[in-house]
Write a protein that holds these residues in place. Structure first.
Motif, short mmCIF file in Angstrom:
data_model
loop_
_atom_site.label_atom_id
_atom_site.label_comp_id
_atom_site.label_asym_id
_atom_site.label_seq_id
_atom_site.Cartn_x
_atom_site.Cartn_y
_atom_site.Cartn_z
N PRO A 96 0.82 -1.22 0.00
CA PRO A 96 0.00 0.00 0.00
C PRO A 96 0.85 1.28 0.00
CG PRO A 96 -0.84 -1.53 1.64
CD PRO A 96 0.45 -2.10 1.11
N MET A 97 1.98 1.24 0.68
CA MET A 97 2.85 2.43 0.69
C MET A 97 3.42 2.69 -0.70
SD MET A 97 4.76 2.00 4.38
CE MET A 97 5.95 3.25 4.06
N ALA A 98 3.79 1.64 -1.41
CA ALA A 98 4.32 1.80 -2.77
C ALA A 98 3.23 2.33 -3.69
CB ALA A 98 4.88 0.48 -3.28
N ALA A 99 2.02 1.81 -3.54
CA ALA A 99 0.90 2.28 -4.36
C ALA A 99 0.60 3.75 -4.05
CB ALA A 99 -0.33 1.42 -4.11
N GLN A 100 0.70 4.11 -2.79
CA GLN A 100 0.48 5.50 -2.39
C GLN A 100 1.53 6.41 -3.00
OE1 GLN A 100 0.61 5.98 1.83
NE2 GLN A 100 -1.52 6.61 1.95
N ALA A 101 2.77 5.98 -2.98
CA ALA A 101 3.85 6.78 -3.55
C ALA A 101 3.66 6.98 -5.04
CB ALA A 101 5.20 6.14 -3.26
N GLN A 102 3.18 5.95 -5.74
CA GLN A 102 2.95 6.07 -7.17
C GLN A 102 1.75 6.98 -7.44
OE1 GLN A 102 2.59 2.09 -8.64
NE2 GLN A 102 4.78 1.94 -9.11
N ALA A 103 0.77 6.93 -6.55
CA ALA A 103 -0.42 7.75 -6.75
C ALA A 103 -0.11 9.23 -6.51
CB ALA A 103 -1.54 7.31 -5.82
N ALA A 104 0.84 9.53 -5.63
CA ALA A 104 1.21 10.92 -5.37
C ALA A 104 1.86 11.49 -6.64
CB ALA A 104 2.17 11.01 -4.20
N ARG A 105 1.47 12.72 -6.96
CA ARG A 105 2.00 13.31 -8.19
C ARG A 105 3.42 13.82 -7.98
NH1 ARG A 105 2.02 18.82 -8.27
NH2 ARG A 105 0.82 19.90 -6.68
N ALA A 106 4.13 13.90 -9.05
CA ALA A 106 5.48 14.46 -9.01
C ALA A 106 5.36 15.96 -8.77
CB ALA A 106 6.20 14.19 -10.32
N PRO A 107 6.32 16.54 -8.10
CA PRO A 107 6.24 17.98 -7.86
C PRO A 107 6.30 18.76 -9.18
CG PRO A 107 8.27 17.04 -6.95
CD PRO A 107 7.49 15.93 -7.52
N VAL A 108 5.53 19.83 -9.23
CA VAL A 108 5.51 20.69 -10.40
C VAL A 108 6.42 21.89 -10.11
CG1 VAL A 108 4.05 22.02 -11.97
CG2 VAL A 108 3.15 19.95 -10.89
N ILE A 109 7.34 22.13 -11.03
CA ILE A 109 8.36 23.15 -10.80
C ILE A 109 8.25 24.25 -11.85
CG2 ILE A 109 10.86 23.55 -10.73
CD1 ILE A 109 11.14 20.60 -9.87
N GLY A 110 8.48 25.46 -11.42
CA GLY A 110 8.54 26.61 -12.33
C GLY A 110 9.88 27.31 -12.17
N VAL A 111 10.31 27.94 -13.25
CA VAL A 111 11.60 28.64 -13.25
C VAL A 111 11.38 30.05 -13.78
CG1 VAL A 111 13.93 28.66 -14.20
CG2 VAL A 111 12.87 26.49 -13.58
N ILE A 112 12.03 31.02 -13.15
CA ILE A 112 11.94 32.41 -13.60
C ILE A 112 13.34 33.00 -13.64
CG2 ILE A 112 11.46 33.19 -11.24
CD1 ILE A 112 9.87 35.53 -12.49
N ASP A 113 13.62 33.73 -14.70
CA ASP A 113 14.90 34.44 -14.82
C ASP A 113 14.68 35.85 -14.32
OD1 ASP A 113 17.30 35.62 -15.53
OD2 ASP A 113 17.49 34.45 -17.38
N ILE A 114 14.94 36.02 -13.04
CA ILE A 114 14.68 37.30 -12.38
C ILE A 114 15.51 38.42 -13.01
CG2 ILE A 114 14.86 38.53 -10.17
CD1 ILE A 114 14.40 35.75 -8.85
N GLN A 115 16.75 38.12 -13.35
CA GLN A 115 17.62 39.15 -13.93
C GLN A 115 17.06 39.68 -15.25
OE1 GLN A 115 19.94 40.30 -12.00
NE2 GLN A 115 19.49 38.69 -10.54
N VAL A 116 16.55 38.78 -16.09
CA VAL A 116 15.97 39.20 -17.37
C VAL A 116 14.72 40.05 -17.12
CG1 VAL A 116 14.74 38.37 -19.42
CG2 VAL A 116 16.91 37.33 -18.76
N VAL A 117 13.88 39.62 -16.21
CA VAL A 117 12.65 40.37 -15.92
C VAL A 117 13.00 41.77 -15.43
CG1 VAL A 117 10.58 40.50 -14.49
CG2 VAL A 117 11.29 38.30 -15.44
N LEU A 118 13.95 41.86 -14.52
CA LEU A 118 14.31 43.19 -13.99
C LEU A 118 14.99 44.04 -15.05
CD1 LEU A 118 15.53 42.30 -10.39
CD2 LEU A 118 13.32 43.23 -11.09
#
Length: 187
Positions: A22-44
């Motif tokens: 059940p723990m393995a099934a739970q781990a598979q059911a949990a979604r992978a983290p969603v990541i975002g990236v921002i180039d702060i220097q370009v924006v500024l």
């Protein structure tokens, strides 16, 4: 006796499987983290507000520099005049006027340094305002995209373009903040 020793191992293995599956099934059911990236220097660097702020500060620097150059020129003229009049002045009068000119020169240098510091502080305050708005925009985008983690592009070596929201952040920043309000200053 060997048969009896195997029973606890079988029970332990069965127990582990019952818990681990059940723990393995739970781990598979949990979604992978969603990541975002921002180039702060370009924006500024590309921000309309930052460009306007930099132009205003530069105009203030040039104006202050010109005012200081004008005062320096007056001091040089007064110094030249004092040199011309030296023969007609007593030693005490000459030293007193020379000391006054030197004091004015030191005062002028201090005022120039104070003006540079003041303009630097104004620029820092303006940049802080832009960065605060950019942080709010980044938080909004993170909520909208259901991002678990936002990284600055300077900390990332390789990133797929679908994770990068630099352009969207820049567009929102330009729409929301065209100019930074600074206290009015006298030069």
């Amino acid at each position: 006796m060997t048969r009896l020793c195997r029973w606890p191992l079988r029970i332990a293995a069965t127990f582990l499987l019952a818990v681990a599956l059940p723990m393995a099934a739970q781990a598979q059911a949990a979604r992978a983290p969603v990541i975002g990236v921002i180039d702060i220097q370009v924006v500024l660097r590309e921000s309309v507000a930052v460009k306007a702020l930099a132009e205003r500060i530069e105009a203030g620097r040039q104006s202050a520099q010109q005012a200081m150059l004008d005062r320096e020129e007056l001091l040089r003229a007064a110094d030249f005049d004092l040199a011309q009049r030296r023969a007609s002045l007593s030693e005490d009068e000459y030293l007193r006027e020379r000391e006054n000119l030197e004091t004015e020169g030191v005062t002028l240098q201090r005022e120039m340094q104070a003006e540079r510091r003041r303009l630097d502080q104004l620029f820092s305050r303006g940049m802080s305002e832009v960065q605060q708005v950019l942080l709010l925009i980044s938080q909004e985008i993170a909520r909208e995209r259901n991002l678990d983690l936002v990284l600055a592009k300077t900390t990332v070596i390789i990133v797929k373009s679908e994770f990068d929201f630099t352009d969207e952040a820049l567009n929102r920043l330009n729409a929301r903040l065209v100019d930074v309000s600074l206290p009015t200053t006298g030069n």
